[in-house]
Design a protein around this motif. Structure first.
Motif, PDB file in Angstrom:
ATOM      1  N   LYS A 174      -1.760  10.110  -1.641  1.00 37.25           N
ATOM      2  CA  LYS A 174      -2.892  10.281  -2.559  1.00 37.25           C
ATOM      3  C   LYS A 174      -2.596   9.601  -3.892  1.00 37.25           C
ATOM      4  O   LYS A 174      -1.530   9.782  -4.487  1.00 37.25           O
ATOM      5  CB  LYS A 174      -3.159  11.773  -2.786  1.00 37.25           C
ATOM      6  CG  LYS A 174      -4.379  12.050  -3.648  1.00 37.25           C
ATOM      7  CD  LYS A 174      -4.618  13.537  -3.801  1.00 37.25           C
ATOM      8  CE  LYS A 174      -5.843  13.805  -4.674  1.00 37.25           C
ATOM      9  NZ  LYS A 174      -6.096  15.251  -4.863  1.00 37.25           N
ATOM     10  N   ASN A 175      -3.530   8.766  -4.337  1.00 37.27           N
ATOM     11  CA  ASN A 175      -3.431   8.026  -5.596  1.00 37.27           C
ATOM     12  C   ASN A 175      -2.270   7.030  -5.630  1.00 37.27           C
ATOM     13  O   ASN A 175      -1.866   6.582  -6.706  1.00 37.27           O
ATOM     14  CB  ASN A 175      -3.329   8.980  -6.798  1.00 37.27           C
ATOM     15  CG  ASN A 175      -4.592   9.788  -6.996  1.00 37.27           C
ATOM     16  OD1 ASN A 175      -5.693   9.320  -6.719  1.00 37.27           O
ATOM     17  ND2 ASN A 175      -4.446  11.025  -7.461  1.00 37.27           N
ATOM     18  N   GLY A 176      -1.738   6.680  -4.468  1.00 36.81           N
ATOM     19  CA  GLY A 176      -0.663   5.698  -4.422  1.00 36.81           C
ATOM     20  C   GLY A 176      -1.200   4.277  -4.547  1.00 36.81           C
ATOM     21  O   GLY A 176      -2.197   3.919  -3.905  1.00 36.81           O
ATOM     22  N   LEU A 177      -0.542   3.460  -5.364  1.00 39.52           N
ATOM     23  CA  LEU A 177      -0.996   2.085  -5.540  1.00 39.52           C
ATOM     24  C   LEU A 177      -0.872   1.274  -4.259  1.00 39.52           C
ATOM     25  O   LEU A 177      -1.623   0.316  -4.051  1.00 39.52           O
ATOM     26  CB  LEU A 177      -0.177   1.396  -6.651  1.00 39.52           C
ATOM     27  CG  LEU A 177      -0.950   1.130  -7.943  1.00 39.52           C
ATOM     28  CD1 LEU A 177      -1.411   2.426  -8.581  1.00 39.52           C
ATOM     29  CD2 LEU A 177      -0.113   0.335  -8.925  1.00 39.52           C
ATOM     30  N   GLY A 178       0.047   1.652  -3.384  1.00 47.54           N
ATOM     31  CA  GLY A 178       0.225   0.930  -2.129  1.00 47.54           C
ATOM     32  C   GLY A 178      -0.508   1.548  -0.953  1.00 47.54           C
ATOM     33  O   GLY A 178      -0.304   1.138   0.186  1.00 47.54           O
ATOM     34  N   SER A 179      -1.368   2.524  -1.220  1.00 45.13           N
ATOM     35  CA  SER A 179      -2.073   3.214  -0.139  1.00 45.13           C
ATOM     36  C   SER A 179      -3.223   2.372   0.396  1.00 45.13           C
ATOM     37  O   SER A 179      -3.946   1.723  -0.360  1.00 45.13           O
ATOM     38  CB  SER A 179      -2.616   4.562  -0.624  1.00 45.13           C
ATOM     39  OG  SER A 179      -1.559   5.447  -0.912  1.00 45.13           O
ATOM     40  N   ALA A 180      -3.387   2.403   1.717  1.00 41.90           N
ATOM     41  CA  ALA A 180      -4.482   1.726   2.403  1.00 41.90           C
ATOM     42  C   ALA A 180      -4.594   2.332   3.791  1.00 41.90           C
ATOM     43  O   ALA A 180      -3.619   2.887   4.312  1.00 41.90           O
ATOM     44  CB  ALA A 180      -4.215   0.224   2.499  1.00 41.90           C
ATOM     45  N   PRO A 181      -5.751   2.254   4.437  1.00 41.05           N
ATOM     46  CA  PRO A 181      -5.888   2.865   5.769  1.00 41.05           C
ATOM     47  C   PRO A 181      -5.123   2.121   6.852  1.00 41.05           C
ATOM     48  O   PRO A 181      -4.769   2.707   7.873  1.00 41.05           O
ATOM     49  CB  PRO A 181      -7.403   2.820   6.028  1.00 41.05           C
ATOM     50  CG  PRO A 181      -7.913   1.747   5.138  1.00 41.05           C
ATOM     51  CD  PRO A 181      -7.032   1.741   3.932  1.00 41.05           C
TER      52      PRO A 181
ATOM     53  N   VAL B  58       4.758 -10.059   6.622  1.00 39.88           N
ATOM     54  CA  VAL B  58       6.197  -9.787   6.604  1.00 39.88           C
ATOM     55  C   VAL B  58       6.341  -8.261   6.612  1.00 39.88           C
ATOM     56  O   VAL B  58       5.371  -7.547   6.857  1.00 39.88           O
ATOM     57  CB  VAL B  58       6.867 -10.408   5.360  1.00 39.88           C
ATOM     58  CG1 VAL B  58       6.818 -11.925   5.443  1.00 39.88           C
ATOM     59  CG2 VAL B  58       6.209  -9.928   4.069  1.00 39.88           C
ATOM     60  N   ILE B  59       7.531  -7.756   6.349  1.00 41.65           N
ATOM     61  CA  ILE B  59       7.723  -6.302   6.282  1.00 41.65           C
ATOM     62  C   ILE B  59       7.896  -5.896   4.828  1.00 41.65           C
ATOM     63  O   ILE B  59       8.650  -6.520   4.078  1.00 41.65           O
ATOM     64  CB  ILE B  59       8.952  -5.871   7.093  1.00 41.65           C
ATOM     65  CG1 ILE B  59       8.707  -6.159   8.578  1.00 41.65           C
ATOM     66  CG2 ILE B  59       9.230  -4.381   6.911  1.00 41.65           C
ATOM     67  CD1 ILE B  59       9.901  -5.903   9.448  1.00 41.65           C
ATOM     68  N   GLY B  60       7.177  -4.882   4.434  1.00 49.08           N
ATOM     69  CA  GLY B  60       7.299  -4.397   3.066  1.00 49.08           C
ATOM     70  C   GLY B  60       6.905  -2.939   2.975  1.00 49.08           C
ATOM     71  O   GLY B  60       6.172  -2.415   3.828  1.00 49.08           O
ATOM     72  N   PRO B  61       7.370  -2.248   1.934  1.00 54.86           N
ATOM     73  CA  PRO B  61       7.015  -0.838   1.756  1.00 54.86           C
ATOM     74  C   PRO B  61       5.570  -0.690   1.300  1.00 54.86           C
ATOM     75  O   PRO B  61       4.950  -1.653   0.824  1.00 54.86           O
ATOM     76  CB  PRO B  61       7.990  -0.367   0.677  1.00 54.86           C
ATOM     77  CG  PRO B  61       8.306  -1.600  -0.117  1.00 54.86           C
ATOM     78  CD  PRO B  61       8.258  -2.739   0.866  1.00 54.86           C
ATOM     79  N   THR B  62       5.031   0.505   1.436  1.00 56.78           N
ATOM     80  CA  THR B  62       3.707   0.825   0.896  1.00 56.78           C
ATOM     81  C   THR B  62       3.919   1.587  -0.415  1.00 56.78           C
ATOM     82  O   THR B  62       3.967   0.978  -1.479  1.00 56.78           O
ATOM     83  CB  THR B  62       2.895   1.642   1.911  1.00 56.78           C
ATOM     84  OG1 THR B  62       3.625   2.817   2.305  1.00 56.78           O
ATOM     85  CG2 THR B  62       2.592   0.824   3.145  1.00 56.78           C
ATOM     86  N   ASN B  63       4.054   2.900  -0.333  1.00 58.58           N
ATOM     87  CA  ASN B  63       4.496   3.706  -1.473  1.00 58.58           C
ATOM     88  C   ASN B  63       5.872   4.256  -1.107  1.00 58.58           C
ATOM     89  O   ASN B  63       5.977   5.169  -0.288  1.00 58.58           O
ATOM     90  CB  ASN B  63       3.519   4.847  -1.748  1.00 58.58           C
ATOM     91  CG  ASN B  63       2.119   4.349  -2.028  1.00 58.58           C
ATOM     92  OD1 ASN B  63       1.859   3.708  -3.035  1.00 58.58           O
ATOM     93  ND2 ASN B  63       1.199   4.625  -1.109  1.00 58.58           N
ATOM     94  N   LEU B  64       6.904   3.676  -1.677  1.00 61.23           N
ATOM     95  CA  LEU B  64       8.288   4.029  -1.348  1.00 61.23           C
ATOM     96  C   LEU B  64       8.841   4.910  -2.459  1.00 61.23           C
ATOM     97  O   LEU B  64       8.805   4.514  -3.633  1.00 61.23           O
ATOM     98  CB  LEU B  64       9.119   2.753  -1.204  1.00 61.23           C
ATOM     99  CG  LEU B  64      10.585   2.907  -0.810  1.00 61.23           C
ATOM    100  CD1 LEU B  64      10.718   3.420   0.618  1.00 61.23           C
ATOM    101  CD2 LEU B  64      11.317   1.569  -0.952  1.00 61.23           C
TER     102      LEU B  64
END
Length: 443
Positions: free
Chosen positions: A280-287, A337-343
């Motif tokens: 919730k409210n994470g800058l890296g959040s997406a469905p 590539v591979i990357g974190p979302t909200n880490l």
């Protein structure tokens, strides 16, 4: 032409699998200096990336020109590129998976768009004004900026993926210079949020003032082993360095300090590291991620034990497992590539103040330099640092000109306490950390 129509055109050209990735992004940045607007920059970028797989060979091409003729040429270029690439049995596109509807994440704040340019300028000016009011030693502005970004992504592929989302966020940062007895120090404040009503310009300005003044008059200390209290900003930088070794690609290539350590203890029992693409409210959040796989919460390290890596479809195929929804895509111009979302490091139950009070003699580390030079395979590091000495549970005098050296896994294992004050710097977050027995080289 719609993404599905473009996909149909590709499939008519005899390929095994195909994907159309559409992305558009609008960004606004406002810079102020000495209480005047210095620059207003607006960028609008739209384009399409096309992936095709034929005979287990990958081809990719992109264009920002959506003219039908240019799109045809881009499709042909992707297919030609596939013909010139190497066969790889692990190549494949994800299949259609229903994106979770429960606990839907809020991605878009209409109030960011409805806020006028004039009011956004006022936000930046309030930050600068708050910094000067916070401490008279703050004398100059290095930079103060307000920014926001709005993006839309659509992915369709030949395996049934057809997904879309639209998101935005805003934020601000400030760099201020403090002066005392001809000594100058620069400090920063920043915050990026999903809702413009959560943006507090006065808080950002005060933080910039505090960070610019806290190291004035700093001096070196003698070399010693000493407990370190790590500021959340520095903790986020350390976690950022760990993101690459926590990638399945790095692990599969043997280029990670965590390679072959699944199920093993790699940190203190109090340490849990989570990647959550639905926060919730994470800058890296997406469905869903950069290839249409639904995002999820992944506990990478749980109570000190290495539990998982981050996977995209390719590395999941290679590792005979499932993608964790961590295909990262910088733009339509790049392959996933591979990357974190909200880490982030899961917060504990001790406040920052309680951790400080528990230290008889230690160092509160507020800045590090050269952390990116840490070896991602061995985990060995040596970087410069500054901070504030802790004596008898109190912050005393500022310290600089020191070097901290050790090993990343040994540092994770030496964590004695995890604070309750989780702070995100963009999409990576950490609370205050207490780490014991670290070598500090001084004068």
């Amino acid at each position: 032409m719609k993404a599905k129509e473009i996909l149909d055109k590709i499939l008519a050209k005899d390929v095994d699998q195909a994907e159309v990735f559409f992305a558009s992004e609008k960004t606004l940045k406002i810079d102020v200096l000495d209480r005047e607007v210095e620059a207003i920059d607006e960028i609008d970028e739209t384009g399409i990336g096309i992936r095709v797989i034929k005979d287990k060979k990958l081809g990719f091409a992109f264009t920002s020109d959506l003219d039908e003729t240019v799109l045809e040429e881009t499709i042909d270029q992707a297919i030609q590129n596939a013909g010139n690439s190497e066969r790889d049995k692990f190549l494949g596109l994800p299949s259609s998976i229903v994106v979770q509807q429960e606990g839907r994440i809020e991605l878009f704040d209409e109030r960011i768009n409805k806020t006028s340019i004039e009011d956004k300028i006022k936000i930046a000016l309030k930050i600068e004004d708050a910094a000067y009011k916070a401490d008279k030693r703050v004398k100059k502005t290095e930079k103060v900026s307000y920014s926001d970004s709005e993006s839309e992504v659509t992915i369709v592929n030949s395996n049934g993926v057809n997904a879309n989302y639209k998101l935005n966020y805003c934020g601000a940062d400030a760099g201020m210079i403090a002066v005392s007895d001809q000594e100058m120090q620069m400090g920063f404040g920043l915050d990026f949020v999903k809702k413009i009503t959560d943006l507090n310009p006065e808080k950002i300005g005060r933080e910039a003032a505090e960070r610019s003044t806290q190291l004035l008059g700093a001096k070196p200390i003698a070399s010693q082993k000493i407990p370190l209290v790590i500021d959340p900003y520095v903790g986020s930088q350390i976690l950022g360095v760990l993101a690459a070794p926590l990638s399945s690609e790095s692990a599969q290539k043997g280029k990670s300090l965590f390679a072959d350590k699944i199920g093993q203890i790699v940190g203190a029992k109090s340490l849990t590291i989570i990647d959550n693409g639905r926060l919730k409210n994470g800058l890296g959040s997406a469905p869903f991620d950069g290839e249409g796989v639904p995002t999820q919460e992944t506990k990478l390290i749980k109570n000190g034990k290495l539990n998982s890596f981050l996977f995209n479809t390719y590395t999941a195929n290679k590792g005979k497992t499932k993608s964790t929804g961590n295909a990262a895509r910088g733009s339509f111009q790049s392959l996933p590539v591979i990357g974190p979302t909200n880490l982030y490091i899961k917060p504990g139950d001790k406040s920052h103040e309680e951790i400080i009070k528990s230290i008889e003699k230690g160092l509160f580390v507020t800045r590090v330099m050269g952390l990116h030079t840490a070896n991602p395979i061995s985990g060995d590091f040596s970087f410069g640092a500054s901070g504030i000495m802790i004596e008898n549970g109190e912050k005393t005098f500022p310290v600089r000109g020191i070097t901290i050296a050790g090993n990343l896994i040994e540092m994770l294992e030496a964590i004695e306490a995890v604070g309750s004050d989780l702070r995100f710097i963009a999409d990576i977050g950490s609370p205050t950390l207490l780490v014991s027995g670290i070598s500090v080289s001084g004068s």
